[in-house]
Every structure is written in C-alpha cells, then in structure tokens.
Design an enzyme around this catalytic site. Structure first.
Site, PDB file in Angstrom:
ATOM      1  N   LYS A 281       0.815  -1.215   0.000  1.00  0.00           N
ATOM      2  CA  LYS A 281       0.000   0.000   0.000  1.00  0.00           C
ATOM      3  C   LYS A 281       0.848   1.264   0.000  1.00  0.00           C
ATOM      4  CE  LYS A 281      -4.184  -1.860   2.163  1.00  0.00           C
ATOM      5  NZ  LYS A 281      -5.169  -1.696   3.257  1.00  0.00           N
TER       6      LYS A 281
ATOM      7  N   LYS B 192      -8.211  -8.719 -10.552  1.00  0.00           N
ATOM      8  CA  LYS B 192      -9.354  -8.909  -9.672  1.00  0.00           C
ATOM      9  C   LYS B 192     -10.421  -7.851  -9.936  1.00  0.00           C
ATOM     10  CE  LYS B 192      -9.079 -10.049  -5.370  1.00  0.00           C
ATOM     11  NZ  LYS B 192      -8.766 -10.099  -3.928  1.00  0.00           N
TER      12      LYS B 192
ATOM     13  N   LYS C   4     -13.509  -2.011  -7.234  1.00  0.00           N
ATOM     14  CA  LYS C   4     -14.260  -0.756  -7.303  1.00  0.00           C
ATOM     15  C   LYS C   4     -13.421   0.379  -7.870  1.00  0.00           C
ATOM     16  CE  LYS C   4     -16.729  -2.117  -3.150  1.00  0.00           C
ATOM     17  NZ  LYS C   4     -16.811  -1.926  -1.697  1.00  0.00           N
TER      18      LYS C   4
END
Length: 329
Positions: A109, A192, A195
């Site tokens: 991240k 994957k 959103k």
C-alpha cells in the site's frame, strides 16, 4: 459455539467479488457460529479519505450487508465501540517493530512513498488484532492473503499472555472457506474485480438492476473459441475461466459440472444463462439495498443496536485486559 469475527472496509456498494468472496459466506456462518460483523471505518482513515464520502459509504455497505442476509444485531461500525481503540493502543505497545516491518500489505500500500504515509497505515495490523481479540473470537474468515495478519494477531496475543503471566487471549484460527470464489474483472480476466477500476463495465455491483447485469455480462470480454468440455481446456483463457467460475460459484456447482453442461457451445447461450442466474440471485439483494438506503434513520438505528451488542461482548474483555496491564479501573 465458536465466535467468529470478520470486518470489511466500508468502501461503498460491494461488488460481485465481495459477495462471493466474503459476504455470502458471512450469512452462512450465522447458522452455527456466534458471529460479530464489523464495518471497519477506523481502518478507512489509514488512507486518504473524505469525511462525507466515508459516511455515505458506511451506510451503503451496511445496507448491502443487511440485504444479503446479515442479521441486524450482528452488524455495527467499528468507531461506535471504543474497545477497538483501547485494545488497539495496548497492542501497539505489545507488538514489535520487527513484526510490523515484515507485513507485506504495508509495503504494497505504501509503495515507494512510505515516509509520506500515516503511522496508522503502519500499525493497522495491531488494530486488526484488537478487532478480533476484543471479542475473544477464535475463527476469522479471511482470504489466503490475510493469513499473515492472523499470524501477527496470534503473536501479539501470545506475547501479551506471556508478559502478563496469563492465558487470557485465545488462539485465532484463520478460516478460509474452500469454495470462496476469486472473481476477476469482466474486462480483463487477469485482474481482480475492483471498485477502483475506472470502467463500470468491469464489475457487477449489488445495486445493479437486471438490465445492468445482463448488459455487463453480454459485454464481458471473451475469446473466439467455444467453451471446452473439461477444465483443462480453460488453460490460458483467463476471461473464459472467470465467467465459468462465476457461474459455478453462483450455482454452487463445480467448474467441471458447468463445462459438461455448456461445453462445445459458443459464449452467447452461456452468457444468457449466466446473466439469468445472476439476476435471479442478486435482484432481491439489490431491491432490498435500495429500499434500506431510502431510510437512513432506520440504518443508523440498526447500527446502533449492533454496537450495543458488540459493546456488551467486548467491554468486559477489554476492561480485564486493561486491568491486567495495570490500568486503574
């Protein structure tokens, strides 16, 4: 009856991957487990956020979970229960820097700009451990990529127990459902479903209408070959594998069974059957989600009710942890 804890970040309306990978399993677990389900809004602050967006997305996530069959008393938002933050701080002081340095998700991240990220992103695995252990939960349904967090939570629990001369916190079991589907993008079968994908056509959300679902499946990327009759024939065909896997997961069938039925056919009839199956399964969830979102006061009342139950379980546990470390009660 074993206690299950699971949390999901309130990033808005879940998509099909969230539903098949976690939410549907949550609903099933309620039958024979003491379940606690949490919208982890405190974890949302570890990355840049907008206050009004977080509020709206928390309500949207709550509506979808309830519509998908989560019992109202088992669902709440994390920030409404102070036990999370209080035990999280204790675990910040129990966990070791070396342990956190090994956590791969922080590296993923933070990327190359780790010095510019918040301290919250670095220590959030400690809060995740507190989320679970504040309820003495012993089973946590997670994806395989979350095993490292469960291992860390167990390390923290063991060190706490050792340092305090007690066996207060239990061992946590990572519960990975064997049939959990890994749902990929409808536009790129190697990625994957997400959103964050800029294309709305890449995903099916739990508020899509029947027409939306049919159109997205019809436009889903495929190849020019017919469907094979055996699973080995899907090798190297990421988009075909993805659509077949979605059908198998929604129908609770094996991939082999699906291919035996549709093998040799083109994608036209198969896509029609897949769209019909998705509409039949998801349309009631979408309708109930939209209904719940029309009554914000009701949603807030449900979350408050869930928070009361969560506090009744976690408060005695965290108070005892505070006593053990020497806090005045």
């Amino acid at each position: 009856m074993k206690r299950v804890f699971s949390g999901i970040q309130p990033t808005g309306i879940p998509h099909l991957g969230n539903y098949l990978g976690a939410i549907r399993n949550w609903a099933t677990l309620q039958a024979d487990h003491d379940c606690v389900f949490c919208l982890v809004d405190m974890h949302s602050l570890t990355m840049p956020w907008e206050p009004e967006t977080l509020r709206r997305q928390t309500l949207g996530s709550a509506a979808c979970l309830l519509a998908a069959g989560i019992e109202p008393t088992r669902l709440y938002n994390q920030s409404a229960v102070s036990a999370h933050a209080r035990l999280g701080w204790i675990f910040n002081c129990v966990s070791r820097l070396g342990w956190l340095n090994r956590m791969t998700q922080f590296k993923d991240k933070a990327g190359k700009n780790r010095e510019n990220h918040s301290a919250g992103l670095y220590v959030y695995p400690n809060l995740m451990a507190a989320d679970i252990l504040a309820f003495h939960a012993t089973r946590v349904p997670v994806g395989d990529d979350q095993r490292q967090h469960i291992e860390l939570a167990n390390d923290i629990a063991q060190k706490f127990n050792h340092d305090m001369g007690t066996d207060f916190f239990p061992t946590i079991e990572a519960f990975i459902p064997p049939a959990a589907a890994r749902v990929m993008s409808l536009r790129d079968g190697t990625k994957k479903m997400s959103k964050s994908d800029p294309s709305e056509q890449s995903r099916i959300t739990l508020t899509d209408t029947a027409d939306d679902i049919a159109l997205k499946i019809r436009r889903a990327k495929t190849d020019s070959e017919p469907l094979p009759s055996e699973e080995a024939g899907l090798e190297g065909r990421a988009e075909a594998r993805n659509l077949v896997a979605i059908y198998a997961a929604m129908a609770n069938e094996s991939v082999e069974a699906v291919l035996q039925r549709f093998g040799g056919e083109g994608f036209g009839p198969f896509k029609t059957a897949l769209a019909d199956l998705l509409v039949e399964s998801l349309a009631p969830v979408a309708e109930e989600t939209r209904r719940l979102l029309e009554n914000e006061d009701h949603l807030l009342a449900v979350l408050r009710q869930g928070a009361e139950r969560a506090r009744s379980i976690s408060e005695p546990i965290v108070q005892e942890a505070e006593r053990l470390v020497g806090f005045l009660r």
